[in-house]
Every structure is written in structure tokens, then in C-alpha cells.
Design a protein around this motif. Structure first.
Motif, short mmCIF file in Angstrom:
data_model
loop_
_atom_site.label_atom_id
_atom_site.label_comp_id
_atom_site.label_asym_id
_atom_site.label_seq_id
_atom_site.Cartn_x
_atom_site.Cartn_y
_atom_site.Cartn_z
N TYR A 4 2.42 4.17 5.55
CA TYR A 4 1.83 4.73 6.77
C TYR A 4 2.97 5.08 7.73
CZ TYR A 4 -2.59 2.70 5.19
OH TYR A 4 -3.71 2.39 4.47
N ASP A 42 -9.73 1.49 1.73
CA ASP A 42 -9.53 0.44 2.75
C ASP A 42 -10.89 -0.11 3.17
OD1 ASP A 42 -9.00 -1.02 5.15
OD2 ASP A 42 -7.13 0.10 5.37
N TRP A 90 -6.70 8.23 6.23
CA TRP A 90 -7.09 6.87 5.85
C TRP A 90 -7.08 6.73 4.34
CZ3 TRP A 90 -9.21 2.46 8.43
CH2 TRP A 90 -9.23 2.55 9.83
N ASP A 91 -6.70 5.57 3.85
CA ASP A 91 -6.85 5.24 2.43
C ASP A 91 -8.35 5.11 2.15
OD1 ASP A 91 -7.29 3.60 0.08
OD2 ASP A 91 -5.18 3.05 0.15
N TYR A 120 -0.23 9.26 -1.33
CA TYR A 120 -1.40 8.61 -1.95
C TYR A 120 -1.80 9.35 -3.23
CZ TYR A 120 -6.01 6.47 -2.40
OH TYR A 120 -7.11 5.79 -2.88
N LEU A 127 -1.95 7.34 7.29
CA LEU A 127 -1.56 7.30 5.88
C LEU A 127 -0.74 8.54 5.49
CD1 LEU A 127 -2.04 5.93 3.01
CD2 LEU A 127 -3.93 7.57 2.77
N SER A 136 0.84 -1.20 0.00
CA SER A 136 0.00 0.00 0.00
C SER A 136 0.87 1.25 0.00
CB SER A 136 -0.88 0.01 1.25
OG SER A 136 -0.07 0.23 2.40
N TYR A 188 -0.83 10.76 3.14
CA TYR A 188 -1.84 11.09 2.14
C TYR A 188 -1.28 11.86 0.94
CZ TYR A 188 -1.90 14.95 5.55
OH TYR A 188 -1.54 15.92 6.44
N THR A 194 -3.33 1.26 -4.11
CA THR A 194 -4.35 1.51 -3.09
C THR A 194 -4.50 0.25 -2.24
OG1 THR A 194 -6.21 0.68 -4.39
CG2 THR A 194 -5.62 3.01 -4.68
N VAL A 195 -5.05 0.39 -1.05
CA VAL A 195 -5.27 -0.78 -0.20
C VAL A 195 -6.19 -1.78 -0.89
CG1 VAL A 195 -6.38 -1.56 1.93
CG2 VAL A 195 -4.80 0.38 1.99
N ASN A 212 -13.04 2.65 8.71
CA ASN A 212 -12.60 3.67 7.76
C ASN A 212 -13.65 4.79 7.67
OD1 ASN A 212 -11.67 5.19 5.61
ND2 ASN A 212 -11.35 3.44 4.26
N LYS A 266 -3.87 2.21 10.58
CA LYS A 266 -4.52 2.59 9.32
C LYS A 266 -4.91 4.06 9.26
CE LYS A 266 -6.32 -2.03 8.40
NZ LYS A 266 -7.50 -2.81 7.96
#
Length: 329
Positions: free
Chosen positions: A106, A183, A179-180, A119, A114, A103, A116, A134-135, A188, A111
Motif C-alpha cells: 500500500y 480484505d 482496496w484488496d 495485486y 493498494l 499483503s 492494484y 492477498t489480505v 471494503n 487500506k
């Protein structure tokens, strides 16, 4: 003679192009490729002859300048794995050496930590050499591709057989940014529905309605859905006996004498129905115009007239509301 040689060469090149990627390995349902140039992972299933030629799914990823070219077989798997830079990755699968699918990193084995900003780089070269996903996508590989799966890594400008969906961009001011969004964990915050107040604007009404937002989609309360679509000349029958409905599922909806199953969710005892699904069964086109902050519904009625109504979001300067408003339906 030269033309004949050229023709033979073209035939050879064409034949090479359509040759199977790889003959199936028993016990390995998929074959994975990684295009370093385009930051795309493609997963192949087998055709009737047992060759990995059927592109089944594709993901955008982030590779690195140190990602090796070659053909490898996966080995170890880790739910959490320490990475370079004192960070951690979820659902890691080792490709070769220190190169993994994992992923976006982090800060902790948590979780809600992240990175971000990293991401938002998915689809770009950004890693230390591993292949970030992505997760949701990396967990799919973790769950479905056993150790020993073949992975081919290469560079190419040629178009891949499937164009992957673009990952959602995270608003850096959004309180859910740690958070992803993909996920599947029930904790989440991206997975929790939110009721969003919308302003309905048309030449027949100007009132506030409630919409339920979750996972990038909107659902309208049953009464509001009938009112809105009624303004477009669409007669839709939705169930009003909310007590008979479970917390969420699919319910019968009637349109032009036909019965359809439409997803719904209950919130505070009221049923909300998927706007996307209602648009599909009634053939009302839904257009999202982020530049003016509106949803536009278009419908061609019995007389061929193009009817449309606008729905604009109340701007209360709340970053969360704005993010929900401009999500892609």
C-alpha cells in the motif's frame, strides 16, 4: 544385477518421496512451504501419526529474485509494516531477516491505497524478496500460525498437492481498485452488495430483473427466482413474507417436497436468494459466458429435454456494472 540394482533404487526413491515432510512441533499446528518456481504457498496440517503430510490449503503469492532458499522459523508479527520502496504491508509475519509474508503493498498505512497493479501480479515473481499474498491469505497465516512456525522455501517444477484458487484480477478502471478485494474490513467497497439490473431473455419472457451482487456471487429476488426457474420447468417455493426474515441468513426453500436451507440477504425490504445455491439444489447448471455477456441456465426436465434460458446484462458503459457482470460465480 543391473536390473536388481535399478529396482532397489526405485524403491528407495519412492520411499523417500512418501516420507513425512516434518515431524510435528508441539504448539505449532502448521508447517508452511513456499515454491519459488510456481509462486505457491502450501500449508500442511498433521496426519494421524503427527507428521505434517496433510496439505490443508494453498495460496498463490508473489516471491522475488532475492527470496532465499532454506528452512526457517517465523518470528515477529505486524498489523502494518513499512517495506522497501516507502510502501506498507498488512499482516506481516517475519520469516527470516527482512523476508516477510505480507499483503500486496500500500502507498500509505491506509487500506484504500493498494498498489492494484501489483495485486494483479499475484502468481508471478514480482516482489523485492518478501512473499506477497492477498489480505485474506496473509491474515490467515498471521492469525493461525504462531511465531516459531517452520517455513520451507525451495524451487521445484513438481506439481504441488493442492492447486490454489486464482486471485481475482482487479479491473484498473474499477472505482474499488484501491482496496484488496479479499480484505475482510467492513469498509471494503468490494464487500458491499450492489443491486444490478439484468435483462432476462427467453422465448417466454423478456423483462428486466434485479440481482444482488456481493463477494463474487449473485442472488435473485424471490419472485424473479421463481419466475426464472419456472421457465425451466422447476417449481420452487420461496418465502414471500420478507418481514419475518432477518437482514441476512438462511431460509427454508422447498423443492420437490424436500426442504433446503438457502442463503439470502434483504435489500430495501426484499429478499434475494443465492443463485449458486438455487442451482445446486435444483440441479440447474449455471454457465457463465463472458464472451457474449450472458448467464446460461441449463436443466434436463422430466422428458430429458435440455431447456435453457439466457440472461444478458444491460450495457450502460458503466465500468462497475461490467465488472460485476463478469465476476465468477
Amino acid at each position: 544385477m543391473q536390473k536388481k540394482f535399478l529396482g532397489i533404487l526405485i524403491v528407495i526413491v519412492s520411499f523417500t518421496w512418501i516420507m513425512p515432510l516434518y515431524a510435528k512441533d508441539e504448539g505449532y499446528p502448521y508447517y508452511i512451504t513456499v515454491n519459488l518456481t510456481q509462486n505457491i504457498v502450501t500449508v500442511y496440517n498433521t496426519d494421524e501419526a503427527g507428521n505434517y503430510t496433510v496439505a490443508e490449503r494453498a495460496f498463490y503469492c508473489s516471491v522475488g529474485e532475492e527470496t532465499p532458499i532454506g528452512t526457517f522459523r517465523t518470528s515477529d508479527k505486524y498489523v502494518w509494516r513499512p517495506l522497501f520502496g516507502d510502501v506498507y504491508g498488512q499482516y506481516a509475519t517475519r520469516i527470516t531477516g527482512h523476508i516477510l509474508f505480507h499483503s500486496v503493498p500500500y502507498l500509505q498505512q491506509d487500506k484504500g491505497t493498494l498498489e492494484y497493479e501489483e495485486y494483479n501480479k499475484l502468481g508471478e515473481t514480482a516482489s523485492m524478496g518478501c512473499i506477497r499474498l492477498t489480505v485474506e491469505d496473509v491474515k490467515w497465516i498471521y492469525d493461525n500460525c504462531p511465531s516459531g512456525t517452520t517455513v520451507k522455501i525451495y524451487k521445484s517444477d513438481e506439481q504441488e498437492p493442492i492447486a490454489p484458487p486464482k486471485p481475482q484480477k482487479i479491473d484498473l478502471d474499477d472505482p474499488r481498485r484501491d482496496w484488496d478485494p479479499t480484505d475482510p474490513d467492513e469498509a471494503n467497497p468490494w464487500k458491499k452488495g450492489e443491486v444490478v439490473a439484468l435483462n432476462m431473455v427467453s422465448n417466454k419472457a423478456n423483462r428486466k430483473i434485479n440481482a444482488y451482487y456481493r463477494d463474487g456471487s449473485y442472488a435473485l429476488q424471490a419472485e424473479d427466482a421463481q419466475l426464472i426457474l419456472g421457465h425451466l420447468g422447476i417449481t420452487l417455493v420461496l418465502p414471500h413474507n420478507n418481514e419475518a426474515l432477518q437482514q441476512e441468513g438462511q431460509s427454508e426453500v422447498f423443492f420437490q417436497g424436500k426442504k433446503y436451507q438457502v442463503p439470502y440477504i434483504k435489500h430495501e425490504g426484499k429478499a434475494f436468494f443465492s443463485l449458486r445455491e438455487l442451482g445446486e439444489i435444483t440441479e440447474a447448471e449455471i454457465i457463465w459466458d463472458e464472451s457474449i455477456g450472458q448467464i446460461i441456465l441449463e436443466y434436463y426436465g422430466a422428458w430429458g429435454k435440455n431447456l435453457f434460458r439466457l440472461f444478458s446484462w444491460k450495457d450502460d458503459s458503466n465500468a462497475l456494472t461490467k465488472t460485476l457482470a463478469f465476476a465468477t460465480e
